[in-house]
Design a protein around this motif. Structure first.
Motif, short mmCIF file in Angstrom:
data_model
loop_
_atom_site.label_atom_id
_atom_site.label_comp_id
_atom_site.label_asym_id
_atom_site.label_seq_id
_atom_site.Cartn_x
_atom_site.Cartn_y
_atom_site.Cartn_z
N LEU A 16 60.35 82.57 52.66
CA LEU A 16 61.26 81.98 51.68
C LEU A 16 60.82 80.59 51.24
O LEU A 16 61.12 80.16 50.13
N GLN A 18 57.76 79.54 50.72
CA GLN A 18 56.44 79.50 50.10
C GLN A 18 56.45 78.64 48.83
O GLN A 18 57.40 78.68 48.04
N THR A 25 56.89 84.95 40.54
CA THR A 25 57.99 85.42 41.36
C THR A 25 57.46 86.37 42.42
O THR A 25 56.44 87.04 42.21
N TYR A 26 58.18 86.44 43.53
CA TYR A 26 57.77 87.35 44.60
C TYR A 26 59.00 87.89 45.30
O TYR A 26 60.07 87.28 45.28
N GLU A 27 58.83 89.05 45.91
CA GLU A 27 59.90 89.67 46.67
C GLU A 27 59.44 89.87 48.11
O GLU A 27 58.24 89.92 48.40
N ILE A 28 60.41 89.97 49.00
CA ILE A 28 60.14 90.23 50.41
C ILE A 28 60.75 91.59 50.73
O ILE A 28 61.96 91.78 50.62
N ALA A 47 68.97 88.97 54.06
CA ALA A 47 69.05 89.62 52.75
C ALA A 47 70.35 89.25 52.05
O ALA A 47 70.37 89.00 50.83
N ASN A 50 70.15 85.77 50.73
CA ASN A 50 69.12 85.58 49.69
C ASN A 50 69.08 86.81 48.79
O ASN A 50 68.08 87.54 48.73
N GLY A 52 68.55 89.46 46.01
CA GLY A 52 67.50 89.63 45.02
C GLY A 52 66.13 89.20 45.50
O GLY A 52 65.13 89.47 44.82
N ARG A 53 66.06 88.52 46.63
CA ARG A 53 64.76 88.04 47.13
C ARG A 53 64.27 88.87 48.31
O ARG A 53 63.06 89.01 48.51
N ILE A 54 65.20 89.38 49.11
CA ILE A 54 64.84 90.15 50.29
C ILE A 54 65.52 91.51 50.22
O ILE A 54 66.73 91.60 49.99
N SER A 55 64.75 92.56 50.41
CA SER A 55 65.32 93.90 50.53
C SER A 55 64.91 94.47 51.87
O SER A 55 63.79 94.25 52.35
#
Length: 299
Positions: A16, A18, A25-28, A47, A50, A52-55
């Motif tokens: 998170l 980074q 944009t990036y996803e986890i 999740a 956060n 939309g950032r972590i699935s």
């Protein structure tokens, strides 16, 4: 991840935090592989905090390659970075990966150095010969291409997602699963990419830290790892490894030669009182014995 309760929060936080270029944009995507500790609860809390950032995905088939392929199905990004739950990322990791792929448009995969945490002191007997069971690697300070002429182990690699999918992802039987260590799922993927004409790059600026569990500093762990690695090699049937002008009892002839050479080397070094050199020969011997016994069992 499987039972990564101890490390998963630290890893997710490092992801998170980074520092990435503007507009990137990036996803986890975290894949839980039947953890029976608090891993899933921690991941789901991250999740929720956060959105939309972590699935968080789940893979019920036990084994690392099954989980990796589940993640590969779910990712949306152009670039896919593969991270284990016992690793830690410096704040600039994703920026270096992204910039490298922009600078190297022909590269389908990249990797760099994987080192122990700075505060972790390796056991005195551990040398570069023992790095593989520790899942660490360092090929020096100069970048180079990885292709059919120079094939190296690139732990925790980053890939163009399309290339990974075109190659068919990870071969499930070659990943870590219950009761087995020393897997080769990453090496197999690299080899298939190279056979398809893809190339990669080793980039020394890419750095990942690996949290080493205490068991990896035990000699018996290294003995088990090399024996298991040999078994996985037997399952892999890598064309580069299997090539031989003459087979002996169903295995390449040179494998039997290595067995006898390392057995002799182990005995001679032991007689000389050189324990560490004898141990190196023993580990190599265990690798080839694992390979042979697995092949004979399968036949």
């Amino acid at each position: 991840t499987y039972n990564g309760e101890t490390n998963i929060a630290t890893l997710l936080q490092s992801l998170l935090e980074q520092s990435v270029p503007s507009g990137l944009t990036y996803e986890i995507v975290l894949v839980d592989n039947n953890s029976n500790d608090g891993t899933l609860a921690i991941a789901e809390r991250f999740a929720l905090e956060n959105p939309g950032r972590i699935s968080v995905l789940k893979e019920s088939q036990q084994g690392k390659s099954y989980a990796l392929n589940r993640g590969l199905q779910g990712v949306r990004g152009e670039i896919c970075c593969v991270i284990d739950h016992d690793e830690l990322l410096p704040a600039g990791y994703l920026a270096i990966v992204w910039n490298t792929f922009q600078r190297e448009p022909s590269a389908s995969f990249i990797g760099g150095r994987v080192l122990p945490l700075p505060q972790q002191r390796l056991a005195d007997w551990i040398t570069i010969e023992h790095w593989s069971p520790l899942a660490i690697c360092d090929y020096g300070t100069e970048a180079f291409s990885v292709d059919s002429q120079r094939f190296v182990c690139l732990l925790a690699g980053a890939f163009r997602t399309a290339a990974m999918r075109e190659a068919g992802g990870y071969r499930e039987p070659l990943g870590i699963r219950p009761g087995r260590i020393g897997s080769v799922e990453d090496a197999d993927l690299y080899e298939r990419l190279v056979r398809q004409g893809k190339t990669g790059r080793y980039i020394p600026e890419i750095l990942i830290y690996h949290r080493l569990g205490e068991e990896r500093f035990e000699r018996n762990y290294h003995r088990r790892w090399h024996f298991g690695h040999g078994k996985y090699y037997s399952d892999w049937r890598s064309p580069a490894f299997e090539v031989s002008s003459y087979p002996v009892l169903g295995v390449p002839g040179y494998v039997m030669r290595h067995v006898f050479n390392n057995l002799r080397g182990m005995v001679l070094q032991a007689l000389k009182g050189s324990r560490e050199q004898a141990f190196i020969h023993e580990l190599r011997l265990r690798f080839y014995l694992g390979y042979i016994l697995r092949r004979w069992r399968l036949q």
